[in-house]
Design an enzyme around this catalytic site. Structure first.
Site, PDB file in Angstrom:
ATOM      1  N   ASP A 106     -71.965 -30.935  -0.689  1.00 16.62           N
ATOM      2  CA  ASP A 106     -71.339 -30.185  -1.780  1.00 16.62           C
ATOM      3  C   ASP A 106     -72.278 -29.057  -2.177  1.00 16.62           C
ATOM      4  OD1 ASP A 106     -69.702 -29.363  -3.804  1.00 16.62           O
ATOM      5  OD2 ASP A 106     -69.978 -31.131  -5.067  1.00 16.62           O
ATOM      6  N   ASP A 132     -66.362 -25.212  -0.331  1.00 19.65           N
ATOM      7  CA  ASP A 132     -67.754 -25.555  -0.636  1.00 19.65           C
ATOM      8  C   ASP A 132     -68.114 -27.026  -0.461  1.00 19.65           C
ATOM      9  OD1 ASP A 132     -66.203 -26.390  -2.752  1.00 19.65           O
ATOM     10  OD2 ASP A 132     -67.589 -25.731  -4.303  1.00 19.65           O
ATOM     11  N   GLU A 133     -67.238 -27.835   0.116  1.00 18.15           N
ATOM     12  CA  GLU A 133     -67.602 -29.234   0.332  1.00 18.15           C
ATOM     13  C   GLU A 133     -66.854 -29.816   1.519  1.00 18.15           C
ATOM     14  OE1 GLU A 133     -66.266 -32.192  -2.497  1.00 18.15           O
ATOM     15  OE2 GLU A 133     -64.927 -30.722  -3.441  1.00 18.15           O
TER      16      GLU A 133
END
Length: 373
Positions: free
Chosen positions: A17, A111-112
């Site tokens: 993350d 983003d993860e």
């Protein structure tokens, strides 16, 4: 008796993350923003925070928060316009790093992602070492930091990645899973929002250990279809596989209001906020779709939906908003109050090949993203 599954316990799952991703990219690219409270999003009256730097979070600024509220909490907050094309480019860099180690990469957003390194491509054999290598390579290539969770299933890996943020790592080994979950407050369980947590508190359920003490029948009686998930998660069990071919069929959100929306003006104002929040989710997911659907639930719990499809991918927020407003006009004027509004982009690129639906829910500011309430 705590459930166990030897084959699943041997899995090595990493959840990566990125730390305050959008805001961190802006601070990286503009040195004057470094060390200052930054919010990505619009600063207008109807603006919504898409992301907040850690400096801003210290003041209670959070994503999906109305910009006017964020500014009130942090008078020195600096708003910057989003640059989603840059975020996508960085996201592609990061995913390429993931695939150096495994083809089993399941992105959840820009983003993860989950990465199954049970059989890693480099033959390293140690998930913790691989996670550290990934974090180091991300820092080297992008000058951004990432946090990692390492465990034997997806539930625990995702919980772990949030444990030592920012720029941290947390490892939960198979023999530690049940004990780790036991001390988790119920709000750390995905899907348990304020209302569900309040109901649990009335049943004297405050943490994972309290949940684990309940039978599945008891949980089903009080929490319905969520019972199975809560029963397994409280024991550190999660059977889901990392799916590299996971494709969204839709992305959107809905918001339940404490006070019913009665006037057309109230309805329109609330809808503009829904547009902002949902479009941020669409941009974050990188989705492109052809169908916009409006959902409204009235005070008497009657529900209506309206959809409109175009022969091209919705170009931008302006087109998405225009279609949404046309759909809203179809149900106006309202005969009685509206208690819920939702908006979804569907018929997504590549979705016809997907087997499962994944819809990102957006709820009221006092609810968690995956709230059952």
């Amino acid at each position: 008796m705590i459930e166990s599954a030897p084959d699943l316990l041997q899995r090595k799952i990493i959840h990566i993350d990125m730390d305050a991703f959008f805001a961190s990219v802006e601070q990286r690219d503009d040195p004057e923003l470094q060390g200052k409270p930054v919010a990505v999003g619009g600063s207008s009256k109807r603006g919504v925070v898409a992301a907040a730097s850690y400096e801003a979070r210290e003041y209670g600024v959070r994503s999906a928060m109305p910009s006017i509220t964020a500014k009130r909490r942090c008078p020195d907050l600096i708003f910057v316009k989003h640059r989603f094309h840059v975020y996508r480019e960085v996201s592609q860099q990061i995913r390429a790093i993931f695939r150096m180690h495994s083809e089993l990469v399941e992105p959840l957003s820009l983003d993860e992602a989950f990465i199954d390194v049970t059989q890693d491509k480099m033959g390293i054999g140690n998930a913790t070492r691989i996670a550290e290598m990934i974090r180091a390579e991300i820092k080297k290539q992008t000058n951004l930091t990432a946090s990692a969770g390492v465990s034997y299933n997806k539930f625990l890996a995702k919980i772990a990645s949030d444990q030592n943020k920012p720029d941290g790592i947390c490892v939960i080994k198979p023999h530690q899973g049940a004990d780790f979950v036991a001390q988790l407050p119920v709000r750390r369980f995905f899907g348990v929002g304020p209302k569900t947590a309040e109901r649990m508190a009335k049943l004297d359920i405050h943490n994972g250990a309290d949940l684990r003490a309940q039978s599945e029948d008891f949980l089903r009686q009080h929490f319905g279809k969520s019972a199975g998930y809560l029963f397994r998660a409280s024991r550190g069990v999660d059977h889901r596989e990392v799916r590299a071919d996971r494709i969204r069929k839709s992305v959107g959100g809905e918001r339940t209001y404490g006070d019913d929306l009665v006037t057309d003006s109230d309805l329109q104002d609330a809808f503009e906020n829904i547009i902002d929040i949902v479009w941020n989710s669409i941009e974050k997911s990188g989705a492109r779709g052809r169908t916009v659907t409006l959902k409204a639930k009235y005070a008497d719990f009657r529900q209506v939906t309206r959809s409109h499809s175009v022969d091209h991918y919705v170009a931008d927020k302006n087109e998405f908003a225009a279609i949404g407003r046309e759909l809203l006009e179809q149900i106006m004027p309202v005969e009685n109050g509206v208690r819920l509004l939702g908006l979804t982009l569907a018929n997504l690129e590549g979705a016809e090949a997907a087997d499962a639906r994944s819809t990102a829910s957006v709820h009221d500011a006092n609810q968690s993203t995956f709230d059952f309430d």
